[in-house]
Design a protein around this motif. Structure first.
Motif, PDB file in Angstrom:
ATOM      1  N   VAL A 183       0.863  -1.183   0.000  1.00 13.73           N
ATOM      2  CA  VAL A 183       0.000   0.000   0.000  1.00 13.73           C
ATOM      3  C   VAL A 183       0.900   1.234   0.000  1.00 13.73           C
ATOM      4  N   ILE A 184       0.544   2.228  -0.812  1.00 12.81           N
ATOM      5  CA  ILE A 184       1.354   3.454  -0.916  1.00 12.81           C
ATOM      6  C   ILE A 184       0.547   4.628  -0.366  1.00 12.81           C
ATOM      7  N   TYR A 185       1.033   5.208   0.720  1.00 14.61           N
ATOM      8  CA  TYR A 185       0.340   6.324   1.374  1.00 14.61           C
ATOM      9  C   TYR A 185       0.995   7.659   1.026  1.00 14.61           C
ATOM     10  N   HIS A 186       0.137   8.678   0.838  1.00 16.64           N
ATOM     11  CA  HIS A 186       0.637  10.035   0.648  1.00 16.64           C
ATOM     12  C   HIS A 186       1.027  10.582   2.013  1.00 16.64           C
ATOM     13  N   ARG A 187       2.257  11.022   2.141  1.00 18.57           N
ATOM     14  CA  ARG A 187       2.817  11.394   3.456  1.00 18.57           C
ATOM     15  C   ARG A 187       2.069  12.556   4.101  1.00 18.57           C
ATOM     16  N   HIS A 188       1.767  13.598   3.335  1.00 17.03           N
ATOM     17  CA  HIS A 188       1.189  14.824   3.905  1.00 17.03           C
ATOM     18  C   HIS A 188      -0.275  14.654   4.329  1.00 17.03           C
ATOM     19  N   THR A 189      -1.050  13.891   3.533  1.00 15.79           N
ATOM     20  CA  THR A 189      -2.495  13.768   3.813  1.00 15.79           C
ATOM     21  C   THR A 189      -2.881  12.414   4.399  1.00 15.79           C
ATOM     22  N   ASN A 190      -1.937  11.465   4.422  1.00 17.01           N
ATOM     23  CA  ASN A 190      -2.181  10.112   4.940  1.00 17.01           C
ATOM     24  C   ASN A 190      -3.338   9.413   4.225  1.00 17.01           C
ATOM     25  N   ARG A 191      -3.433   9.623   2.911  1.00 16.44           N
ATOM     26  CA  ARG A 191      -4.418   8.921   2.086  1.00 16.44           C
ATOM     27  C   ARG A 191      -3.674   7.947   1.171  1.00 16.44           C
ATOM     28  N   ALA A 192      -4.275   6.779   0.945  1.00 18.58           N
ATOM     29  CA  ALA A 192      -3.627   5.750   0.132  1.00 18.58           C
ATOM     30  C   ALA A 192      -3.956   5.924  -1.344  1.00 18.58           C
ATOM     31  N   LEU A 193      -2.986   5.641  -2.195  1.00 18.65           N
ATOM     32  CA  LEU A 193      -3.169   5.684  -3.646  1.00 18.65           C
ATOM     33  C   LEU A 193      -4.191   4.621  -4.052  1.00 18.65           C
ATOM     34  N   ALA A 194      -5.170   5.001  -4.884  1.00 20.24           N
ATOM     35  CA  ALA A 194      -6.262   4.080  -5.233  1.00 20.24           C
ATOM     36  C   ALA A 194      -6.577   4.140  -6.722  1.00 20.24           C
ATOM     37  N   ALA A 195      -6.909   2.980  -7.305  1.00 24.16           N
ATOM     38  CA  ALA A 195      -7.388   2.897  -8.693  1.00 24.16           C
ATOM     39  C   ALA A 195      -8.876   2.606  -8.661  1.00 24.16           C
ATOM     40  N   HIS A 196      -9.684   3.504  -9.214  1.00 24.85           N
ATOM     41  CA  HIS A 196     -11.145   3.348  -9.227  1.00 24.85           C
ATOM     42  C   HIS A 196     -11.582   2.728 -10.549  1.00 24.85           C
ATOM     43  N   ARG A 197     -11.656   1.397 -10.577  1.00 26.40           N
ATOM     44  CA  ARG A 197     -11.899   0.648 -11.814  1.00 26.40           C
ATOM     45  C   ARG A 197     -13.311   0.835 -12.373  1.00 26.40           C
ATOM     46  N   HIS A 198     -14.210   1.431 -11.599  1.00 25.00           N
ATOM     47  CA  HIS A 198     -15.589   1.631 -12.053  1.00 25.00           C
ATOM     48  C   HIS A 198     -15.833   3.063 -12.525  1.00 25.00           C
TER      49      HIS A 198
ATOM     50  N   ARG B 206     -12.180  10.321 -19.906  1.00 26.89           N
ATOM     51  CA  ARG B 206     -11.776  10.493 -21.313  1.00 26.89           C
ATOM     52  C   ARG B 206     -10.436  11.195 -21.331  1.00 26.89           C
ATOM     53  N   THR B 207      -9.430  10.529 -21.886  1.00 28.73           N
ATOM     54  CA  THR B 207      -8.099  11.126 -21.922  1.00 28.73           C
ATOM     55  C   THR B 207      -7.622  11.242 -23.372  1.00 28.73           C
ATOM     56  N   TYR B 208      -6.453  11.799 -23.532  1.00 30.88           N
ATOM     57  CA  TYR B 208      -5.799  11.954 -24.838  1.00 30.88           C
ATOM     58  C   TYR B 208      -5.630  10.600 -25.522  1.00 30.88           C
ATOM     59  N   PHE B 209      -5.538   9.524 -24.721  1.00 33.60           N
ATOM     60  CA  PHE B 209      -5.312   8.188 -25.269  1.00 33.60           C
ATOM     61  C   PHE B 209      -6.570   7.315 -25.259  1.00 33.60           C
ATOM     62  N   GLY B 210      -7.716   7.878 -24.890  1.00 36.78           N
ATOM     63  CA  GLY B 210      -8.957   7.095 -24.875  1.00 36.78           C
ATOM     64  C   GLY B 210      -9.552   6.972 -23.479  1.00 36.78           C
ATOM     65  N   LYS B 211     -10.396   5.953 -23.305  1.00 35.31           N
ATOM     66  CA  LYS B 211     -11.105   5.761 -22.029  1.00 35.31           C
ATOM     67  C   LYS B 211     -10.194   5.054 -21.026  1.00 35.31           C
ATOM     68  N   GLU B 212      -9.969   5.689 -19.891  1.00 34.45           N
ATOM     69  CA  GLU B 212      -9.081   5.128 -18.871  1.00 34.45           C
ATOM     70  C   GLU B 212      -9.698   5.283 -17.493  1.00 34.45           C
ATOM     71  N   VAL B 213      -9.043   4.733 -16.478  1.00 31.96           N
ATOM     72  CA  VAL B 213      -9.624   4.621 -15.139  1.00 31.96           C
ATOM     73  C   VAL B 213      -9.072   5.718 -14.220  1.00 31.96           C
ATOM     74  N   GLU B 214      -9.931   6.234 -13.344  1.00 30.16           N
ATOM     75  CA  GLU B 214      -9.520   7.295 -12.423  1.00 30.16           C
ATOM     76  C   GLU B 214      -8.575   6.775 -11.336  1.00 30.16           C
ATOM     77  N   VAL B 215      -7.585   7.598 -11.006  1.00 34.59           N
ATOM     78  CA  VAL B 215      -6.693   7.342  -9.870  1.00 34.59           C
ATOM     79  C   VAL B 215      -6.872   8.488  -8.887  1.00 34.59           C
ATOM     80  N   ALA B 216      -6.994   8.153  -7.602  1.00 32.91           N
ATOM     81  CA  ALA B 216      -7.171   9.183  -6.574  1.00 32.91           C
ATOM     82  C   ALA B 216      -6.389   8.789  -5.334  1.00 32.91           C
ATOM     83  N   ALA B 217      -6.334   9.685  -4.349  1.00 31.15           N
ATOM     84  CA  ALA B 217      -5.724   9.368  -3.058  1.00 31.15           C
ATOM     85  C   ALA B 217      -6.857   9.248  -2.042  1.00 31.15           C
ATOM     86  N   HIS B 218      -7.202   8.011  -1.696  1.00 32.80           N
ATOM     87  CA  HIS B 218      -8.274   7.764  -0.738  1.00 32.80           C
ATOM     88  C   HIS B 218      -8.112   6.360  -0.170  1.00 32.80           C
ATOM     89  N   THR B 219      -8.216   6.228   1.133  1.00 30.81           N
ATOM     90  CA  THR B 219      -8.064   4.914   1.774  1.00 30.81           C
ATOM     91  C   THR B 219      -9.417   4.227   1.854  1.00 30.81           C
TER      92      THR B 219
END
Length: 303
Positions: free
Chosen positions: A221-236, A240-253
């Motif tokens: 698990v990778i935590y952001h030091r300043h906010t203590n939130r974990a890196l997360a991939a939201h597969r649902h 829309r990006t420059y390369f097409g449809k991709e999945v959101e990444v956020a910092a949330h435990t």
């Protein structure tokens, strides 16, 4: 009756001026094409640079080191409580330039977005370098350790500078696009907001593993030091990006009922395959002892 007096051969109005303008536009176009300044040419250069093949570092001792080139992979896992579409497979953390801004410039906009993409092929988009935190006084030890501050850097497209994975508390003006949680970006600013820490996967063993070397190619698990939130991939949640449809990444435990991080918070620091430079350690078959499914099948347990 006077009809059809004006045929296509009759010149009316500022026809001479129009001809000169058209010739000027053509000269301008050919000049830009020769210099490689056309939008489509600049666009191709940016895309070619971001998608260029990369070689990952090979770990000889099994650990992650400062200076190693790795890809960050959110391993495949079954759909949880999310309804609707769900992105399956191993996803890697990638830089995602803004769709509109990338079309009109050959340089990456900063800050630049990130997303998770179903690819584990190392390219300029997803190959990160493990870097020391500028405040880290222990500059002798080459091995990354649990609980230690570190940064993740990626070269900025055509420019010879580094972008750093960064995050900060969400606000009304600043949050992830789909979940409205804490956003994760790439920035060229060096600050404490670029610091992350690796945490051992099993919460019951975290205190014991504090200060131990971080194993590459294993879930963590990778935590952001300043906010203590974990890196997360939201597969649902899809972007829309420059390369097409991709999945959101956020910092949330995301915690389950046992106060343990869910698979969307699980990541692997994936290194290169020593036998084949163009592939990763994910492509290396696991020995039977490590493959729990193989063991369960031998024991006759249905999976």
């Amino acid at each position: 009756a006077a009809q059809n007096l004006y045929g296509p051969g009759v010149r009316m109005g500022n026809w001479n001026e129009d001809v000169y303008l058209e010739e000027e536009r053509m000269r301008d176009f050919l000049d830009k094409r020769e210099k490689g300044e056309l939008l489509i040419q600049r666009n191709r250069r940016l895309k070619k640079n971001i998608l260029r093949p990369m070689e990952l570092s090979v770990t000889e001792d099994g650990f992650a080191h400062y200076g190693d080139k790795v890809i960050l992979v959110n391993p495949d896992h079954p759909q949880g409580e999310e309804a609707g579409l769900f992105q399956e497979g191993d996803l890697s953390l990638c830089m995602s330039p803004d769709e509109v801004k990338a079309q009109i410039s050959d340089e990456l906009e900063v800050p630049c977005g990130v997303s998770a993409v179903r690819t584990t092929t190392p390219t300029g988009r997803n190959t990160f370098t493990i870097l020391r935190d500028s405040t880290n006084s222990d500059a002798v030890d080459p091995v990354l350790r649990y609980g230690q501050n570190f940064c993740l850097g990626i070269p900025a497209g055509l420019e010879c500078k580094m972008l750093y994975l960064s995050s900060d508390h969400r606000s009304l003006l600043k949050s992830s696009k789909k979940s409205w949680l804490q956003e994760v970006i790439l920035t060229d600013e060096v600050s404490h907001l670029n610091c992350w820490q690796v945490t051992f996967l099993d919460p019951q063993l975290r205190l014991e593993y504090e200060g131990f070397p971080v194993k590459a190619n294993e879930k963590l698990v990778i935590y952001h030091r300043h906010t203590n939130r974990a890196l997360a991939a939201h597969r649902h949640l899809f972007l829309r990006t420059y390369f097409g449809k991709e999945v959101e990444v956020a910092a949330h435990t995301h915690l389950d009922s046992h106060r343990v991080e869910k698979p969307k918070n699980h990541w692997m620091l994936v290194t290169g395959n020593p036998r084949n430079k163009s592939t990763t350690m994910l492509d290396v078959p696991k020995p039977p002892s490590d493959d729990t499914r193989a063991v369960e099948q031998v024991m006759g347990i249905n999976t």
